[in-house]
Design a protein around this motif. Structure first.
Motif, PDB file in Angstrom:
ATOM      1  N   ALA A 104      64.422  56.866  -4.259  1.00  0.00           N
ATOM      2  CA  ALA A 104      65.282  57.679  -5.120  1.00  0.00           C
ATOM      3  C   ALA A 104      65.308  57.185  -6.565  1.00  0.00           C
ATOM      4  O   ALA A 104      66.301  57.369  -7.259  1.00  0.00           O
ATOM      5  N   GLY A 105      64.249  56.565  -7.042  1.00  0.00           N
ATOM      6  CA  GLY A 105      64.180  56.139  -8.444  1.00  0.00           C
ATOM      7  C   GLY A 105      65.350  55.258  -8.834  1.00  0.00           C
ATOM      8  O   GLY A 105      65.705  54.327  -8.111  1.00  0.00           O
ATOM      9  N   ALA A 106      65.968  55.582  -9.965  1.00  0.00           N
ATOM     10  CA  ALA A 106      67.054  54.748 -10.472  1.00  0.00           C
ATOM     11  C   ALA A 106      68.286  54.793  -9.571  1.00  0.00           C
ATOM     12  O   ALA A 106      69.148  53.926  -9.646  1.00  0.00           O
ATOM     13  N   LYS A 150      63.685  50.382 -12.768  1.00  0.00           N
ATOM     14  CA  LYS A 150      63.347  49.281 -11.855  1.00  0.00           C
ATOM     15  C   LYS A 150      62.520  49.756 -10.674  1.00  0.00           C
ATOM     16  O   LYS A 150      62.471  49.113  -9.637  1.00  0.00           O
ATOM     17  N   SER A 151      61.913  50.921 -10.805  1.00  0.00           N
ATOM     18  CA  SER A 151      61.208  51.486  -9.666  1.00  0.00           C
ATOM     19  C   SER A 151      59.935  52.165 -10.159  1.00  0.00           C
ATOM     20  O   SER A 151      59.027  51.513 -10.682  1.00  0.00           O
ATOM     21  N   PHE A 152      59.892  53.460 -10.033  1.00  0.00           N
ATOM     22  CA  PHE A 152      58.714  54.268 -10.321  1.00  0.00           C
ATOM     23  C   PHE A 152      58.267  54.158 -11.781  1.00  0.00           C
ATOM     24  O   PHE A 152      57.129  53.769 -12.072  1.00  0.00           O
ATOM     25  N   ASN A 153      59.151  54.492 -12.692  1.00  0.00           N
ATOM     26  CA  ASN A 153      58.786  54.470 -14.109  1.00  0.00           C
ATOM     27  C   ASN A 153      58.539  53.058 -14.623  1.00  0.00           C
ATOM     28  O   ASN A 153      57.665  52.842 -15.449  1.00  0.00           O
ATOM     29  N   GLY A 177      63.977  59.301 -14.811  1.00  0.00           N
ATOM     30  CA  GLY A 177      64.479  57.991 -14.407  1.00  0.00           C
ATOM     31  C   GLY A 177      64.494  57.005 -15.564  1.00  0.00           C
ATOM     32  O   GLY A 177      65.343  56.128 -15.644  1.00  0.00           O
ATOM     33  N   GLY A 178      63.531  57.138 -16.460  1.00  0.00           N
ATOM     34  CA  GLY A 178      63.489  56.292 -17.637  1.00  0.00           C
ATOM     35  C   GLY A 178      62.758  54.975 -17.407  1.00  0.00           C
ATOM     36  O   GLY A 178      62.557  54.557 -16.268  1.00  0.00           O
ATOM     37  N   ARG A 179      62.396  54.321 -18.514  1.00  0.00           N
ATOM     38  CA  ARG A 179      61.570  53.125 -18.460  1.00  0.00           C
ATOM     39  C   ARG A 179      62.160  52.044 -17.563  1.00  0.00           C
ATOM     40  O   ARG A 179      61.456  51.287 -16.930  1.00  0.00           O
ATOM     41  N   ASP A 180      63.480  51.958 -17.521  1.00  0.00           N
ATOM     42  CA  ASP A 180      64.109  50.836 -16.826  1.00  0.00           C
ATOM     43  C   ASP A 180      64.731  51.245 -15.498  1.00  0.00           C
ATOM     44  O   ASP A 180      65.795  50.774 -15.128  1.00  0.00           O
TER      45      ASP A 180
END
Lengths: 333, 288
Positions: A221-223, A44-47, A39-42
């Motif tokens: 669902a992450g990103a 806006k959710s889990f990471n 998902g990556g740093r951005d």
């Protein structure tokens, strides 16, 4: 010829002493590595939550923080090993996909501290950070049912794995507690880790659910959650965010967010390691210790009326005191 | 009705990319770089639409970015006559790495762009544009001299050259058009179907477009129908999830989600018959 050799030796010696000198300096700093998932740093959710927790610790304890985002699922082990070899004091893995990699790396480097979110790795130098997602999902499911006028609500899961089924099960149970006749439509984006990064598909699923009569949809669902937010905005219906507080993304269209405080868990792991109090084993985050919760802020306080909040808080107390038993997909009851 | 709307939406990026692939491949240049061109287009489109708050400028930027990356591809495979499969793969990898890098530079986020408000994204324009282009491409290839040149560049480049038309010039222009269309396809993903760029958001759509192209036998109308079929499979798949067909348990998601691909294989193998590629596809042209 001789002269050249001497210069060579001299240079080599200088280089060697430089390495010697720099080594203790590097040790003086406490080094934390954060290995994020696809998902990556951005996202806006889990990471993002994990990164925020680590950043908070970094600012407070002046840590050296390095983060990486794994491009594919096979990169985890190599990343973990390289951090361990570079003498990082604490290595934090975000996401269930890294469980096997953490196990291997932690066995190989028993002196290093590891932490992993969402999976159990049974080694003395690994702290497993587990969340009671079903409890938080139960509350947002109840909120959805309290707000729904059509008596149909939706759920969108990212990748179809037990963890995401656990959200679904808690959510449906919470909704049925409020309204036993409510219908819950449920879809999954996919069966690969690309599912965390496919907002177009998430939007299509959300539009289908909204047009099928649902008026509140929850996505884990992450990103990809961005797609749900767009669909809610376009159809003027309600979305429920996940992991981080996502109420701000579309103010007024996000009913609430199921908070999963990965940030506090990551922060605490950094803090303990920094203070030499790091312990391995499983640490659980549930409603009881505010590890999961529902979000209220200035963006959604008009949507979640005081009556709704009162009802949710009452349910929360009943779950904590075990009066309500939330079904858990992991134990299938 | 809802299924049809969903099908049309999902098929839009595929249509653009498949048309782009068609122009390039009819001229004799294999284009498996569609995926990468789409990704670059998706990024440029979302980035410019966000900065200017105009989806049209975003689409324009996506086209330019597609042309730019196609020029690079053309340099490798037309000018330097490199292997087109390897060159295309290189472009795809380049795009996958370049986009997060650029997003970090421009927006200081890793691998996505800030999300677009409703005014800065398309509501239905790309859907219409895609179908206009399908008809346009059909007419162009069939009835115009330049369309004929493109077909000859892919079938019998020697004949075209002896008729006094420079084959490599035709191929160059075709590849650039291809990049332009694939870029638009990417933009229709990031500023129409979604509202921002996210890492690897094409998720294989470039290859789906390529499959549609082969399935459509390199002809505009059948290719468009193939794109629709993929769109339909995707839309139907959404509705089939969680449906109980027999017994008490719903059909597993894993099974439902292979249906589009299963349908593709069956259709390709069984109903289409022999699919014939342009004769000189993949062969670099060197003046004899």
């Amino acid at each position: 010829m001789n002269f050249n050799k001497n210069v060579g030796l001299l240079l080599g010696g200088l280089l060697w002493s430089a390495v010697q000198l720099s080594a203790p300096l590097a040790h003086a700093e406490f080094k934390v590595a954060l290995v994020l998932d696809k998902g990556g740093r951005d996202d806006k959710s889990f990471n993002s939550a994990a990164y925020n927790g680590a950043t908070q610790a970094k600012d407070e304890f002046k840590l050296l923080l390095k983060y990486v985002e794994a491009g594919d699922d096979n990169a985890y082990e190599a990343l973990l090993r390289s951090f361990a070899q570079k003498n990082f004091d604490l290595i934090i893995s975000i996401g269930v996909a890294q469980a096997e990699a953490v196990k291997k790396a932690a066995e190989k480097f028993p002196q290093k501290h590891f932490a992993i979110v969402d999976a159990t790795v049974d080694l003395p130098n690994v702290r497993s950070l587990l969340f009671e997602e079903h409890e938080g999902s139960y509350l947002v499911g109840a909120a959805a049912a309290l707000v729904s006028k059509s008596n149909i609500i939706g759920y969108i899961g990212g990748m179809d794995i037990p963890l995401i089924r656990r959200f679904e099960m808690g959510y449906a149970a919470g909704a049925k507690k409020i309204n036993p006749k409510i219908k819950v439509i449920s879809n999954f984006i996919g069966v690969t880790s690309d599912s965390w990064n496919n907002p177009a598909k998430a939007k299509e699923l959300a539009l289908t659910q909204f047009n099928g009569g649902a008026d509140v949809v929850f996505a884990a669902a992450g990103a990809s959650n961005a797609g749900l937010m767009d669909a809610a905005e376009e159809t003027r219906k309600y979305a429920i965010g996940v992991d981080s507080n996502q109420n701000w993304i579309k103010p007024g269209r996000v009913l609430t967010s199921m908070l999963k405080r990965v940030d506090t868990a990551v922060y605490a792991a950094c803090k303990d390691a920094f203070n030499n109090k790091f312990t391995g084993g499983v640490v659980r985050f549930g409603l009881q210790n505010k590890g999961v919760d529902y979000a209220v802020d200035q963006h959604n306080e008009k949507l979640l009326t005081p009556e709704i909040r009162k009802k949710l808080d009452q349910l929360k107390i009943e779950i904590i005191s075990r009066k309500i038993k939330v079904p858990d997909y992991y134990t299938k009851k | 009705m809802e299924v049809i709307a969903s099908m049309l939406r999902v098929a839009t990026p595929l249509l653009f990319a498949a048309l782009g692939g068609m122009v390039s491949e009819r001229a004799g240049v294999v284009n498996i770089a569609l995926e990468g061109m789409m990704l670059i287009g998706a990024f440029a489109g979302a980035a410019v639409a966000y900065t200017t708050q105009s989806p049209w400028l975003g689409a324009g930027a996506a086209m330019l970015a597609g042309v730019f990356i196609a020029a690079f591809y053309g340099l490798i495979v037309i000018q330097l006559r490199a292997n087109q499969i390897i060159g295309g793969t290189a472009i795809n990898m380049l795009a996958a790495g370049l986009t997060p890098f650029l997003s970090k530079i421009f927006f200081d986020v890793t691998g996505n762009t800030p999300s677009l408000p409703m005014e800065a994204r398309f509501q239905y324009a790309p859907m219409i544009a895609a179908w206009v282009l399908v008809i346009g491409a059909w007419f162009w290839l069939k009835y115009t001299p330049s369309g004929t040149w493109v077909r000859f560049a892919g079938e019998k480049p020697e004949a075209l050259e002896s008729a006094g038309v420079r084959v490599n010039r035709v191929r160059w222009i075709s590849v650039l058009i291809s990049g332009c269309l694939a870029g638009l396809g990417g933009a229709s993903l990031s500023i129409f179907l979604a509202s921002s760029f996210s890492r690897n958001m094409t998720a294989g759509r470039g290859f789906m477009a390529l499959a549609a192209l082969i399935f459509g036998r390199w002809m505009p109308i059948p290719t468009a129908i193939a794109c629709l079929l993929f769109g339909f499979a995707d839309a139907a798949q959404i509705r089939l999830q969680g449906v109980v067909l027999w017994g008490a348990e719903p059909v597993p998601v894993q099974f439902i989600q292979i249906l589009p691909y299963l349908a593709t294989i069956l259709v390709l193998a069984g109903f289409v018959g022999q699919s014939r590629a342009p004769k000189s596809l993949g062969l670099p042209f060197k003046k004899g």
